[in-house]
Design a protein around this motif. Structure first.
Motif, PDB file in Angstrom:
ATOM      1  N   GLY A 153     -17.159  -3.843  25.401  1.00 29.40           N
ATOM      2  CA  GLY A 153     -16.507  -3.554  24.136  1.00 29.40           C
ATOM      3  C   GLY A 153     -16.125  -2.094  24.061  1.00 29.40           C
ATOM      4  O   GLY A 153     -16.912  -1.222  24.459  1.00 29.40           O
ATOM      5  N   ILE A 194     -11.710  -5.449  23.626  1.00 35.02           N
ATOM      6  CA  ILE A 194     -12.745  -6.118  24.403  1.00 35.02           C
ATOM      7  C   ILE A 194     -12.160  -6.436  25.769  1.00 35.02           C
ATOM      8  O   ILE A 194     -11.014  -6.879  25.882  1.00 35.02           O
ATOM      9  N   ILE A 204     -13.118  -6.103  13.775  1.00 35.85           N
ATOM     10  CA  ILE A 204     -13.892  -6.767  14.821  1.00 35.85           C
ATOM     11  C   ILE A 204     -12.964  -7.691  15.598  1.00 35.85           C
ATOM     12  O   ILE A 204     -12.107  -8.365  15.029  1.00 35.85           O
ATOM     13  N   CYS A 241     -13.140 -10.627  18.832  1.00 28.59           N
ATOM     14  CA  CYS A 241     -14.065 -11.472  19.601  1.00 28.59           C
ATOM     15  C   CYS A 241     -13.286 -12.407  20.524  1.00 28.59           C
ATOM     16  O   CYS A 241     -12.175 -12.835  20.204  1.00 28.59           O
ATOM     17  N   THR A 281     -19.717 -15.952  23.088  1.00 30.57           N
ATOM     18  CA  THR A 281     -18.788 -15.293  22.168  1.00 30.57           C
ATOM     19  C   THR A 281     -19.090 -13.807  22.195  1.00 30.57           C
ATOM     20  O   THR A 281     -20.187 -13.382  21.826  1.00 30.57           O
ATOM     21  N   ALA A 282     -18.139 -13.022  22.671  1.00 30.41           N
ATOM     22  CA  ALA A 282     -18.309 -11.588  22.877  1.00 30.41           C
ATOM     23  C   ALA A 282     -17.444 -10.819  21.880  1.00 30.41           C
ATOM     24  O   ALA A 282     -16.258 -11.122  21.731  1.00 30.41           O
ATOM     25  N   CYS A 283     -18.039  -9.831  21.217  1.00 31.54           N
ATOM     26  CA  CYS A 283     -17.348  -9.108  20.146  1.00 31.54           C
ATOM     27  C   CYS A 283     -17.470  -7.603  20.318  1.00 31.54           C
ATOM     28  O   CYS A 283     -18.483  -7.100  20.809  1.00 31.54           O
ATOM     29  N   SER A 284     -16.454  -6.898  19.857  1.00 27.54           N
ATOM     30  CA  SER A 284     -16.469  -5.437  19.781  1.00 27.54           C
ATOM     31  C   SER A 284     -16.155  -5.035  18.353  1.00 27.54           C
ATOM     32  O   SER A 284     -15.180  -5.508  17.758  1.00 27.54           O
ATOM     33  N   THR A 285     -16.988  -4.124  17.795  1.00 31.00           N
ATOM     34  CA  THR A 285     -16.781  -3.710  16.412  1.00 31.00           C
ATOM     35  C   THR A 285     -17.179  -2.259  16.215  1.00 31.00           C
ATOM     36  O   THR A 285     -17.810  -1.640  17.083  1.00 31.00           O
ATOM     37  N   LEU A 291     -19.626 -16.854  12.557  1.00 32.01           N
ATOM     38  CA  LEU A 291     -19.486 -16.331  13.909  1.00 32.01           C
ATOM     39  C   LEU A 291     -20.703 -16.691  14.755  1.00 32.01           C
ATOM     40  O   LEU A 291     -21.838 -16.443  14.366  1.00 32.01           O
ATOM     41  N   LEU A 335     -23.962 -15.520  20.912  1.00 28.47           N
ATOM     42  CA  LEU A 335     -23.078 -14.486  20.382  1.00 28.47           C
ATOM     43  C   LEU A 335     -23.605 -13.126  20.792  1.00 28.47           C
ATOM     44  O   LEU A 335     -24.805 -12.854  20.677  1.00 28.47           O
ATOM     45  N   ILE A 362     -22.819  -9.000  20.128  1.00 33.00           N
ATOM     46  CA  ILE A 362     -22.089  -7.963  19.399  1.00 33.00           C
ATOM     47  C   ILE A 362     -22.267  -6.642  20.128  1.00 33.00           C
ATOM     48  O   ILE A 362     -23.393  -6.192  20.361  1.00 33.00           O
TER      49      ILE A 362
END
Length: 304
Positions: free
Chosen positions: A95, A134, A160, A162, A179-183, A214, A220, A222
């Motif tokens: 991320g 991401i 965010i 994902c 599930t990959a997220c960048s925030t 989510l 998941l 984050i």
């Protein structure tokens, strides 16, 4: 964490979903030399399958680099690629925060990855869209991005992005998915309530498909700059998951500091909705190119 002078683009909330960019990167040059550090001894840990690395990096791309996507990104990509034995095949995703769009694209190209980007409605100094990105090998789905709550309507939007991703060797339809997220949460000593609302939105309030929160359909992760230390109350809801540095009560309160003043502001959280998850080999890599360190850990999923 930085303070910015930003120009707000009119109607950012109305247009941001239309500005999701999914970018296919050209593979970087071959022949990366692994460093001398040995790979984690997976065999010595019963019931643990070999994991993949996850990283998060606030690249200081606007104030620090004014949108420049030059050779400093190649230097950073080389360092990431050589950070752990196995090269980029050992990485699940990375991320990026404080990203001007061309910078995220070049990071992906240099690492031989693909990327997705969210424009949070603020221009970089050179006029590029600005937001989060991401980077990943393979994705079965890019979730609709979202802007985070901004109650006082000041200080710029946060967002965010994902994707449902697979590791390099798991590209088939039956391979494990995450599930990959960048925030990036709001910065500032007066923004604790805003960060609290943003964290609650991510953990329990956001329904990307309009129905499910989510991560309801699987593990998941984050990755991001949350702009608060581990003991901040606004992060309580995030610590429902497992953070790469461990529980709040274990070790120093600011384990693995990630910001230039010695605070921990960057995080990797996992929620294992279908089976357990574990972190190992957590670390940071300081760099002259950002006021944040690159923060990473090895994630093993589906273990008991």
């Amino acid at each position: 964490m930085t303070t910015r002078r930003t120009r707000r683009r009119g109607g950012a909330r109305a247009i941001v979903l239309a500005l999701l960019c999914v970018l296919v990167a050209v593979p970087a040059g071959s022949g990366a030399t692994p460093d001398a550090a040995a790979a984690p001894d997976v065999a010595a840990r019963p019931n643990v399958t070999q994991g993949h690395y996850v990283g998060t990096f606030n690249i200081y791309g606007n104030i620090g680099h004014r949108g420049d996507a030059g050779d400093w990104i190649e230097e950073e990509a080389d360092a990431i690629r050589n950070l752990r034995r196995g090269g980029m095949d050992r990485w699940l995703f990375i991320g990026l925060q404080e990203v001007c769009q061309a910078q995220g694209e070049r990071f992906a190209r240099e690492l031989g990855l693909r990327s997705a980007f969210i424009d949070t409605g603020t221009d970089c100094v050179d006029g590029q869209p600005y937001g989060n990105a991401i980077l990943f090998h393979s994705a079965t789905k890019i979730l609709p991005p979202a802007l985070l709550p901004n109650p006082d309507n000041r200080g710029g939007e946060r967002g965010i992005i994902c994707a449902v991703v697979r590791a390099a060797g798991d590209r088939g339809p039956s391979g494990p998915q995450v599930t990959a997220c960048s925030t990036h949460l709001s910065a500032g000593v007066t923004k604790d309530r805003e960060r609290e609302a943003q964290a609650a939105f991510i953990r329990h309030g956001w329904k990307p498909d309009g129905t499910h929160t989510l991560g309801a359909d699987g593990p998941l992760v984050i990755a991001g700059d949350l702009n608060a230390p581990p003991d901040a109350s606004e992060l309580d809801v995030m610590y429902d998951g497992v953070e790469a540095s461990g529980p709040r009560g274990s070790g120093p309160p600011f384990a693995f500091p990630t910001y230039e003043d010695g605070r921990k502001l960057d995080y990797l959280f996992v929620w294992g909705e279908r089976g357990a998850a574990r972190w190992a080999d957590t670390g940071t890599r300081p760099t002259i190119h950002s006021d944040h360190d690159f923060y990473y850990s090895e994630l093993s999923m589906g273990i008991g």
